[in-house]
Design an enzyme around this catalytic site. Structure first.
Site, PDB file in Angstrom:
ATOM      1  N   GLY A 142       4.156   0.724   0.236  1.00  0.00           N
ATOM      2  CA  GLY A 142       5.235  -0.083  -0.333  1.00  0.00           C
ATOM      3  C   GLY A 142       6.369  -0.315   0.643  1.00  0.00           C
ATOM      4  O   GLY A 142       6.205  -0.148   1.855  1.00  0.00           O
ATOM      5  N   ALA A 143       7.542  -0.709   0.105  1.00  0.00           N
ATOM      6  CA  ALA A 143       8.684  -1.125   0.937  1.00  0.00           C
ATOM      7  C   ALA A 143       8.176  -2.170   1.935  1.00  0.00           C
ATOM      8  O   ALA A 143       8.369  -2.056   3.150  1.00  0.00           O
ATOM      9  CB  ALA A 143       9.329   0.067   1.639  1.00  0.00           C
ATOM     10  N   LEU A 144       7.518  -3.186   1.387  1.00  0.00           N
ATOM     11  CA  LEU A 144       6.784  -4.141   2.228  1.00  0.00           C
ATOM     12  C   LEU A 144       7.709  -4.926   3.154  1.00  0.00           C
ATOM     13  O   LEU A 144       8.825  -5.286   2.789  1.00  0.00           O
ATOM     14  CB  LEU A 144       5.995  -5.117   1.343  1.00  0.00           C
ATOM     15  CG  LEU A 144       4.958  -4.486   0.402  1.00  0.00           C
ATOM     16  CD1 LEU A 144       4.168  -5.586  -0.317  1.00  0.00           C
ATOM     17  CD2 LEU A 144       4.013  -3.544   1.131  1.00  0.00           C
ATOM     18  N   HIS A 179       3.433  -5.513   6.960  1.00  0.00           N
ATOM     19  CA  HIS A 179       2.476  -5.462   5.853  1.00  0.00           C
ATOM     20  C   HIS A 179       1.994  -6.877   5.500  1.00  0.00           C
ATOM     21  O   HIS A 179       0.808  -7.101   5.247  1.00  0.00           O
ATOM     22  CB  HIS A 179       3.135  -4.880   4.605  1.00  0.00           C
ATOM     23  CG  HIS A 179       3.653  -3.481   4.745  1.00  0.00           C
ATOM     24  ND1 HIS A 179       4.994  -3.184   4.716  1.00  0.00           N
ATOM     25  CD2 HIS A 179       3.015  -2.298   4.902  1.00  0.00           C
ATOM     26  CE1 HIS A 179       5.164  -1.885   4.834  1.00  0.00           C
ATOM     27  NE2 HIS A 179       3.980  -1.308   4.969  1.00  0.00           N
ATOM     28  N   GLN A 232      -3.681   6.775  13.151  1.00  0.00           N
ATOM     29  CA  GLN A 232      -4.225   6.647  11.795  1.00  0.00           C
ATOM     30  C   GLN A 232      -5.482   5.779  11.817  1.00  0.00           C
ATOM     31  O   GLN A 232      -6.484   6.090  11.164  1.00  0.00           O
ATOM     32  CB  GLN A 232      -3.166   6.038  10.881  1.00  0.00           C
ATOM     33  CG  GLN A 232      -3.657   5.652   9.515  1.00  0.00           C
ATOM     34  CD  GLN A 232      -2.507   5.228   8.606  1.00  0.00           C
ATOM     35  OE1 GLN A 232      -1.796   6.066   8.080  1.00  0.00           O
ATOM     36  NE2 GLN A 232      -2.315   3.938   8.436  1.00  0.00           N
ATOM     37  N   VAL A 234       3.642  -5.920  14.297  1.00  0.00           N
ATOM     38  CA  VAL A 234       4.681  -6.952  14.143  1.00  0.00           C
ATOM     39  C   VAL A 234       6.020  -6.310  14.482  1.00  0.00           C
ATOM     40  O   VAL A 234       6.322  -5.193  14.030  1.00  0.00           O
ATOM     41  CB  VAL A 234       4.689  -7.513  12.706  1.00  0.00           C
ATOM     42  CG1 VAL A 234       5.809  -8.531  12.527  1.00  0.00           C
ATOM     43  CG2 VAL A 234       3.344  -8.143  12.382  1.00  0.00           C
ATOM     44  N   SER A 259       8.934   0.636   7.431  1.00  0.00           N
ATOM     45  CA  SER A 259       9.703   0.797   6.184  1.00  0.00           C
ATOM     46  C   SER A 259      10.892   1.716   6.405  1.00  0.00           C
ATOM     47  O   SER A 259      11.861   1.671   5.651  1.00  0.00           O
ATOM     48  CB  SER A 259       8.800   1.375   5.095  1.00  0.00           C
ATOM     49  OG  SER A 259       7.689   0.537   4.906  1.00  0.00           O
ATOM     50  N   ARG A 260      10.816   2.565   7.436  1.00  0.00           N
ATOM     51  CA  ARG A 260      11.915   3.509   7.681  1.00  0.00           C
ATOM     52  C   ARG A 260      13.082   2.865   8.430  1.00  0.00           C
ATOM     53  O   ARG A 260      14.158   3.463   8.497  1.00  0.00           O
ATOM     54  CB  ARG A 260      11.414   4.717   8.479  1.00  0.00           C
ATOM     55  CG  ARG A 260      10.437   5.590   7.689  1.00  0.00           C
ATOM     56  CD  ARG A 260       9.995   6.797   8.491  1.00  0.00           C
ATOM     57  NE  ARG A 260       9.158   7.686   7.703  1.00  0.00           N
ATOM     58  CZ  ARG A 260       7.844   7.573   7.584  1.00  0.00           C
ATOM     59  NH1 ARG A 260       7.205   6.585   8.211  1.00  0.00           N
ATOM     60  NH2 ARG A 260       7.159   8.428   6.849  1.00  0.00           N
TER      61      ARG A 260
HETATM   62  P1  AMP Z   1       2.631   1.983   5.483  1.00  0.00           P
HETATM   63  O1  AMP Z   1       3.125   1.324   4.243  1.00  0.00           O
HETATM   64  O2  AMP Z   1       3.693   2.329   6.465  1.00  0.00           O
HETATM   65  O3  AMP Z   1       1.683   3.125   5.182  1.00  0.00           O
HETATM   66  O4  AMP Z   1       1.757   0.902   6.212  1.00  0.00           O
HETATM   67  C1  AMP Z   1       0.685   0.252   5.564  1.00  0.00           C
HETATM   68  C2  AMP Z   1      -0.132  -0.495   6.584  1.00  0.00           C
HETATM   69  O5  AMP Z   1       0.707  -1.448   7.240  1.00  0.00           O
HETATM   70  C3  AMP Z   1      -0.678   0.447   7.676  1.00  0.00           C
HETATM   71  O6  AMP Z   1      -1.997   0.047   8.003  1.00  0.00           O
HETATM   72  C4  AMP Z   1       0.287   0.221   8.807  1.00  0.00           C
HETATM   73  O7  AMP Z   1      -0.278   0.462  10.078  1.00  0.00           O
HETATM   74  C5  AMP Z   1       0.616  -1.251   8.628  1.00  0.00           C
HETATM   75  N1  AMP Z   1       1.887  -1.553   9.294  1.00  0.00           N
HETATM   76  C6  AMP Z   1       3.070  -0.913   9.129  1.00  0.00           C
HETATM   77  N2  AMP Z   1       4.007  -1.425   9.966  1.00  0.00           N
HETATM   78  C7  AMP Z   1       3.392  -2.413  10.665  1.00  0.00           C
HETATM   79  C8  AMP Z   1       3.813  -3.316  11.684  1.00  0.00           C
HETATM   80  N3  AMP Z   1       5.060  -3.304  12.168  1.00  0.00           N
HETATM   81  N4  AMP Z   1       2.907  -4.189  12.173  1.00  0.00           N
HETATM   82  C9  AMP Z   1       1.631  -4.207  11.710  1.00  0.00           C
HETATM   83  N5  AMP Z   1       1.166  -3.385  10.744  1.00  0.00           N
HETATM   84  C10 AMP Z   1       2.032  -2.501  10.227  1.00  0.00           C
END
Ligand code: AMP
Length: 283
Positions: free
Chosen positions: A27-29, A33, A150, A173, A183-184
Site C-alpha cells: 500500500g501507500a501506492l 507501484h 527481494q 522509478v 512509501s517511506r
Molecule cells: P512495497 O509496497 O514497498 O512492498 O512494494 C511493492 C512492489 O513495488 C515491490 O515489488 C517493490 O519492489 C515495488 N516498488 C517499490 N518502489 C518502487 C520503485 N521506486 N520503482 C519500482 N518498483 C517499486
C-alpha cells in the site's frame, strides 16, 4: 474494480479468469507501484493488486507502526492504473489462528538486507509471497527492481517450489532528483531530503569508478566516500552478483551495486546495475 478481503471472495473474483497478473504491495501506492500496475495491465486479462502490510517482515515495530496507510487513496490509484481486483485482506485472513508455517529461502536471503534486518524479514516476505502466489495463482507476478534482493529471493522460491508463475521485474522509478520512490519517503523531513540523495550519489560514484577500471572493493570505497561527502554513513554498500548477492569479484560479468542507509530515522535502500567491463578479448 472489485474490492475483496477474503481468500474465498478472491477465488470467486478469479473464476473463469484467463491470464491473471498479480502486483503485490504494502500500500501507500506511488508511481513505482503504479508503473508495475500499468505494465501488468497491458499484459494480463485480469489484474489483481494486493495491499497487505505484512507484519512478519518488519524487524522494527516502530517502522511497522509508522508505515503509511490510506486504503481509499490506494484503491482509487490502483483502479485508475487499471486494476480489476483489489485484494486487501485483514491480517487474520493471511495468518489465521494457529498459523505455524514459515517459508524460508536460505543463501540469497542471508547477506545484506537479511543480515541487517534479521532472518525474520525475508522469512516474512517469502511466506507472504508464497501464500499470495498460491491464493491468486497468477500467470505473471510483478516486482520492482528497487527491492533487488527481494526479487532474487522470490525467484529462488519460485524455482525451488516449481511454482507455475513468471516473475516480471520492472525498473526502479525515481523522483526527478534521482531519489528512488518509496512509501517511506513521505517520512523524510524537508531539511533532510537532500541527504537522502546520498544513496544515489554513492551508487553513481561506484558505477563511474567501475567504468574507470576500479575493482569491486575500490568501487565500493568510492561509493561510501561519495555518501560521506553528503554526511550519510551507509549501513552497507556492496557490489554483488545480482542472482546470489555474494560479493562480486569480477566486473566483466553483470554486477549490482546495493546500498542501505538511514536518513532522518528513515531506512532507505537503492541499487544500480554495474555495466560489465568488456574483457581484453572482446575489445
Ligand atoms: P512495497 O509496497 O514497498 O512492498 O512494494 C511493492 C512492489 O513495488 C515491490 O515489488 C517493490 O519492489 C515495488 N516498488 C517499490 N518502489 C518502487 C520503485 N521506486 N520503482 C519500482 N518498483 C517499486
Amino acid at each position: 474494480m472489485r474490492i475483496v478481503r477474503t481468500l474465498e471472495e478472491l477465488g470467486d473474483a478469479l473464476e473463469d479468469a484467463d491470464t491473471v497478473g498479480l502486483v503485490p504491495t504494502m500500500g501507500a501506492l506511488h508511481e513505482g507501484h503504479l508503473s508495475l500496475i500499468r505494465t501488468a495491465r497491458d499484459e494480463c486479462d485480469v489484474l489483481v493488486v494486493s495491499v497487505f502490510v505484512n507484519p512478519t517482515q518488519f524487524n522494527d515495530p516502530a517502522d511497522l507502526a509508522a508505515y503509511p496507510s490510506d486504503e481509499p487513496r490506494d484503491a482509487a490509484l490502483a483502479e485508475g492504473a487499471g486494476a480489476d481486483v483489489f485484494f486487501a485482506p485483514p491480517a487474520e485472513e493471511i495468518y489465521p489462528t494457529g498459523f505455524a508455517t514459515t517459508v524460508s529461502v536460505s543463501g540469497v536471503s542471508e547477506p545484506l538486507e537479511g543480515a541487517h534486518r534479521g532472518k525474520a524479514h525475508f522469512d516474512g516476505v517469502a511466506t507472504v509471497v508464497a501464500k499470495l502466489l498460491i491464493a491468486v495463482a497468477p500467470d505473471v507476478a510483478y516486482f520492482g527492481q528497487k527491492d533487488a534482493q527481494q526479487v532474487a529471493v522470490v525467484r529462488r522460491l519460485v524455482a525451488d517450489l516449481a511454482l507455475p508463475v513468471e516473475i516480471s521485474v520492472c525498473p526502479t522509478v525515481r523522483e526527478p532528483d534521482g531519489l528512488a520512490m518509496s512509501s517511506r519517503n513521505v517520512r523524510l523531513a524537508p531539511e533532510d531530503r537532500p541527504r537522502a540523495l546520498a544513496l544515489k550519489a554513492g551508487l553513481d560514484a561506484a558505477a563511474s569508478a567501475a567504468t574507470e577500471g576500479a575493482d569491486p572493493r575500490a568501487a565500493e570505497a568510492a561509493g561510501l566516500a561519495a555518501m560521506r561527502e553528503r554526511d550519510v554513513e551507509a549501513e552497507y554498500f556492496a557490489i554483488v552478483d545480482p542472482e546470489t548477492f555474494a560479493p562480486a569479484d569480477d566486473l566483466t560479468r553483470p554486477a549490482l551495486a546495493v546500498v542501505a542507509a538511514t536518513v532522518d530515522q528513515v531506512r532507505l535502500i537503492d541499487n544500480q546495475p554495474i555495466d560489465p567491463i568488456p574483457t581484453q578479448e572482446a575489445l
